[in-house]
Design an enzyme around this catalytic site. Structure first.
Site, mmCIF file in Angstrom:
data_model
loop_
_atom_site.group_PDB
_atom_site.id
_atom_site.type_symbol
_atom_site.label_atom_id
_atom_site.label_comp_id
_atom_site.label_asym_id
_atom_site.label_seq_id
_atom_site.Cartn_x
_atom_site.Cartn_y
_atom_site.Cartn_z
ATOM 1 N N TYR A 299 -11.419 -9.392 -12.321
ATOM 2 C CA TYR A 299 -12.091 -10.694 -12.231
ATOM 3 C C TYR A 299 -13.381 -10.570 -11.420
ATOM 4 C CZ TYR A 299 -12.391 -15.789 -11.346
ATOM 5 O OH TYR A 299 -12.785 -17.108 -11.260
ATOM 6 N N LYS B 55 -17.055 -11.146 -12.897
ATOM 7 C CA LYS B 55 -17.907 -12.215 -12.352
ATOM 8 C C LYS B 55 -19.219 -11.652 -11.810
ATOM 9 C CE LYS B 55 -15.400 -15.891 -13.194
ATOM 10 N NZ LYS B 55 -15.742 -16.706 -14.384
ATOM 11 N N SER C 167 -18.491 -17.310 -9.975
ATOM 12 C CA SER C 167 -17.498 -17.604 -8.935
ATOM 13 C C SER C 167 -18.083 -17.131 -7.615
ATOM 14 C CB SER C 167 -16.216 -16.824 -9.257
ATOM 15 O OG SER C 167 -15.371 -16.753 -8.127
HETATM 16 P P1 NAD Z 1 -8.235 -23.105 -16.519
HETATM 17 O O1 NAD Z 1 -7.179 -22.051 -16.701
HETATM 18 O O2 NAD Z 1 -7.846 -24.432 -15.986
HETATM 19 O O3 NAD Z 1 -9.047 -23.335 -17.873
HETATM 20 C C1 NAD Z 1 -9.536 -22.243 -18.610
HETATM 21 C C2 NAD Z 1 -9.677 -22.656 -20.057
HETATM 22 O O4 NAD Z 1 -10.189 -21.511 -20.773
HETATM 23 C C3 NAD Z 1 -8.328 -23.032 -20.708
HETATM 24 O O5 NAD Z 1 -8.474 -24.240 -21.419
HETATM 25 C C4 NAD Z 1 -8.043 -21.845 -21.633
HETATM 26 O O6 NAD Z 1 -7.311 -22.224 -22.803
HETATM 27 C C5 NAD Z 1 -9.448 -21.385 -21.969
HETATM 28 N N1 NAD Z 1 -9.503 -19.985 -22.420
HETATM 29 C C6 NAD Z 1 -8.880 -18.918 -21.884
HETATM 30 N N2 NAD Z 1 -9.150 -17.821 -22.601
HETATM 31 C C7 NAD Z 1 -9.961 -18.194 -23.622
HETATM 32 C C8 NAD Z 1 -10.573 -17.526 -24.709
HETATM 33 N N3 NAD Z 1 -10.382 -16.205 -24.925
HETATM 34 N N4 NAD Z 1 -11.362 -18.236 -25.548
HETATM 35 C C9 NAD Z 1 -11.542 -19.567 -25.360
HETATM 36 N N5 NAD Z 1 -10.975 -20.269 -24.369
HETATM 37 C C10 NAD Z 1 -10.184 -19.586 -23.506
HETATM 38 O O7 NAD Z 1 -9.319 -22.408 -15.554
HETATM 39 P P2 NAD Z 1 -10.494 -23.053 -14.683
HETATM 40 O O8 NAD Z 1 -10.117 -22.937 -13.261
HETATM 41 O O9 NAD Z 1 -10.950 -24.346 -15.241
HETATM 42 O O10 NAD Z 1 -11.600 -21.934 -14.942
HETATM 43 C C11 NAD Z 1 -12.743 -22.134 -15.760
HETATM 44 C C12 NAD Z 1 -13.797 -21.124 -15.351
HETATM 45 O O11 NAD Z 1 -14.144 -21.329 -13.976
HETATM 46 C C13 NAD Z 1 -13.333 -19.666 -15.451
HETATM 47 O O12 NAD Z 1 -14.385 -18.846 -15.905
HETATM 48 C C14 NAD Z 1 -12.985 -19.323 -14.018
HETATM 49 O O13 NAD Z 1 -13.078 -17.962 -13.755
HETATM 50 C C15 NAD Z 1 -14.061 -20.115 -13.287
HETATM 51 N N6 NAD Z 1 -13.767 -20.377 -11.882
HETATM 52 C C16 NAD Z 1 -12.674 -21.110 -11.519
HETATM 53 C C17 NAD Z 1 -12.459 -21.328 -10.170
HETATM 54 C C18 NAD Z 1 -11.285 -22.127 -9.693
HETATM 55 O O14 NAD Z 1 -11.051 -22.129 -8.474
HETATM 56 N N7 NAD Z 1 -10.538 -22.800 -10.539
HETATM 57 C C19 NAD Z 1 -13.332 -20.809 -9.199
HETATM 58 C C20 NAD Z 1 -14.428 -20.073 -9.621
HETATM 59 C C21 NAD Z 1 -14.637 -19.869 -10.970
#
Ligand code: NAD
Length: 260
Positions: free
Chosen positions: A155, A159, A142
């Protein structure tokens, strides 16, 4: 097709960024294992990929459960006879200031990101070293792998930790032609971000519009959210890159929100 005949495992791929990467990898010719806590949603993603002519399988996997991770990797290898690319993407967020953060909530966030990434890494490396065809691990970092924002201590800590894991894999994996890189998105409109908009507004005493305009988009060069397509594009590029010129790197994709 940049990933033709490759086999990929993507965690947290039932929704959000993971699903976008799974769908894109499949369009690039990869066989994709869609691993998630939510098996029904993973199966929906798999169905969509198959309807578009791609190859996919769903795996019920809690990334913090060593037995579930090992069983998931074993069943994908049994089905497709190898593993080439892993995207350790599963993640959760928790919005709260440090002084009131419960130890259990700290541990939960750290566990999903760091224990989960470790378990998936270890299982993948055992397979990749055995098959001696190299491999690629991608970690979903991130902008918070590079900097801190208030209310997100576990978080931010997790990260930053993924950067260390990624660099360690790059060092150890090189002898086996395994590369590792970290993708660092800015804010992407997924359920993870949609949930934190009202939470941040309440904790900071500002409006939801201010959370979006003054925090999430303020420092971007174009006032735009990072998109699912942006991140899937970076993931394909890193997964398909042909040499170890790109290993141990972190790529920030944030529309300029953070410039390193
Ligand atoms: P999201 O909540 O839309 O999707 C996350 C997915 O992970 C879900 O399908 C959930 O069921 C699954 N999950 C959660 N805990 C789990 C576990 N213990 N085992 C297996 N699956 C699990 O989130 P997102 O925004 O798509 O985030 C995905 C990744 O991207 C994360 O690591 C998040 O930190 C990172 N990220 C997101 C953003 C953003 O702005 N959305 C920015 C930077 C990084």
């Amino acid at each position: 097709m940049q990933l033709f005949d490759k086999t990929a495992l993507i965690t947290g791929a039932a929704g959000g960024i993971g699903r976008a990467i799974a769908e894109r990898f499949a369009r690039e010719g990869a066989r994709v294992a869609v691993a998630d806590l939510d098996l029904a949603a993973a199966e929906t993603t798999v169905e969509k990929i198959r309807q578009s002519g791609g190859q996919a399988m769903a795996l019920a996997m809690d990334v913090t459960d060593e037995a579930a991770v090992d069983a998931g990797v074993a069943s994908l290898v049994a089905r497709w006879d190898g593993l080439d690319v892993v995207v350790a993407n599963a993640g959760i967020q928790h919005i709260e200031p440090l002084h009131s953060l419960a130890f259990a909530d700290w541990r939960k966030v750290i566990a999903v990101h760091l224990d989960g990434a470790f378990l998936v890494t270890a299982a993948a490396l055992r397979q990749m070293y055995r098959q001696e065809q190299g491999g690629c691990l991608l970690y979903m970092g991130s902008v918070h792998s590079k900097l801190a924002s208030p209310l997100k201590a576990p978080y931010v800590t997790a990260k930053h930790g993924l950067l260390g894991l990624c660099r360690s894999v790059a060092r150890e994996g090189a002898a086996h032609r395994v590369r590792a890189n970290l993708i660092c998105p800015g804010f992407v409109r997924t359920p993870l971000v949609d949930r934190q908009i009202p939470e941040q507004a309440e904790a900071l005493g500002i409006s939801e519009e201010a959370v979006i305009g003054d925090i999430m988009l303020k420092d971007t060069v174009d006032g735009e959210f990072t998109t699912l397509e942006d991140i899937a594009e970076v993931a394909v590029h890193l997964a398909a890159f042909p040499s170890a010129a790109l290993t141990g790197q972190s790529v920030v994709a944030s529309h300029g929100w953070h410039m390193q």
